[in-house]
Design an enzyme around this catalytic site. Structure first.
Site, PDB file in Angstrom:
ATOM      1  N   HIS A 131      26.621 -12.204 -10.016  1.00 38.98           N
ATOM      2  CA  HIS A 131      27.950 -12.480 -10.550  1.00 38.98           C
ATOM      3  C   HIS A 131      28.639 -11.183 -10.964  1.00 38.98           C
ATOM      4  O   HIS A 131      28.042 -10.346 -11.623  1.00 38.98           O
ATOM      5  CB  HIS A 131      27.827 -13.432 -11.743  1.00 38.98           C
ATOM      6  CG  HIS A 131      29.137 -13.895 -12.268  1.00 38.98           C
ATOM      7  ND1 HIS A 131      29.337 -14.174 -13.584  1.00 38.98           N
ATOM      8  CD2 HIS A 131      30.327 -14.136 -11.655  1.00 38.98           C
ATOM      9  CE1 HIS A 131      30.578 -14.566 -13.773  1.00 38.98           C
ATOM     10  NE2 HIS A 131      31.200 -14.550 -12.610  1.00 38.98           N
ATOM     11  N   ASP A 146      37.893  -1.318   7.037  1.00 38.94           N
ATOM     12  CA  ASP A 146      38.205  -0.983   8.425  1.00 38.94           C
ATOM     13  C   ASP A 146      37.471   0.303   8.789  1.00 38.94           C
ATOM     14  O   ASP A 146      36.880   0.960   7.926  1.00 38.94           O
ATOM     15  CB  ASP A 146      39.714  -0.896   8.656  1.00 38.94           C
ATOM     16  CG  ASP A 146      40.421   0.192   7.865  1.00 38.94           C
ATOM     17  OD1 ASP A 146      39.837   1.264   7.605  1.00 38.94           O
ATOM     18  OD2 ASP A 146      41.603  -0.022   7.507  1.00 38.94           O
ATOM     19  N   ASN A 192      41.362  -4.070   4.714  1.00 40.29           N
ATOM     20  CA  ASN A 192      40.311  -3.860   3.734  1.00 40.29           C
ATOM     21  C   ASN A 192      40.480  -4.891   2.622  1.00 40.29           C
ATOM     22  O   ASN A 192      41.586  -5.258   2.278  1.00 40.29           O
ATOM     23  CB  ASN A 192      40.421  -2.462   3.099  1.00 40.29           C
ATOM     24  CG  ASN A 192      40.504  -1.375   4.143  1.00 40.29           C
ATOM     25  OD1 ASN A 192      39.548  -1.103   4.846  1.00 40.29           O
ATOM     26  ND2 ASN A 192      41.677  -0.759   4.271  1.00 40.29           N
TER      27      ASN A 192
END
Length: 130
Positions: free
Chosen positions: A20, A28, A121
Site C-alpha cells: 500500500h 515511455d 508516462n
C-alpha cells in the site's frame, strides 16, 4: 507455471512485492530514469511493448488508488489511453512533466516500455484490496 496475468518473471516478482502506497511508474522509452530506482525494462523496439499494453497488464495485476499523469498530456492520445483504464486507476492527479520526472525518485518500480509517444508516462499509487 502461472495461469495468466503478467508472465515476465522480473515484473511479476516486483509486482508481488508491492504494498500500500508504493508507487510504480510506466515510462515511455525516452523518459530519463533516476539512479537507484528498480527498473524493469520491457522495451524491445519503438512501440513494443506499447504504453497501453503495459498499463492494461498492470491494471489487471495491481490495486491502484491513485494515478498521476503530466499536465502536458491533456488533450492528447495519452489522456484517452488513461481514460480508457479509468475504472482501475483510482483518483486522478496531474503534475507538470518536470514534477512527474522528479517524482520518479520516490517510485518503488519503473516499467520502461517501447512507447515513443510524448508524455506517455503515468505514476500509479498502490492501494489495498481490503
Amino acid at each position: 507455471m502461472k495461469r495468466g496475468g503478467i508472465v515476465n518473471a522480473a515484473l511479476a516478482g516486483r509486482c508481488a512485492a508491492l504494498g500500500h502506497t508504493d508507487q510504480v511508474a510506466i515510462a515511455d522509452c525516452g523518459l530519463p530514469l533516476p539512479a537507484g530506482v528498480t527498473v524493469v525494462d520491457l522495451s524491445l523496439v519503438r512501440g513494443i511493448p506499447s504504453f497501453v499494453d503495459v498499463l492494461s497488464a498492470l491494471v489487471g495485476e495491481l490495486v491502484i488508488e491513485e494515478h498521476t499523469v503530466a499536465e502536458e498530456a491533456a488533450g492528447t492520445v495519452v489522456e484517452a489511453w488513461v481514460a480508457d483504464q479509468a475504472d482501475g486507476l483510482g483518483r486522478a492527479r496531474t503534475a507538470s512533466h518536470e514534477e512527474l520526472k522528479r517524482q520518479l525518485a520516490a517510485c518503488r518500480l519503473i516499467v520502461r516500455t517501447g512507447e515513443a509517444t510524448p508524455f506517455a508516462n503515468v505514476i500509479l499509487r498502490c492501494g489495498v484490496s481490503f
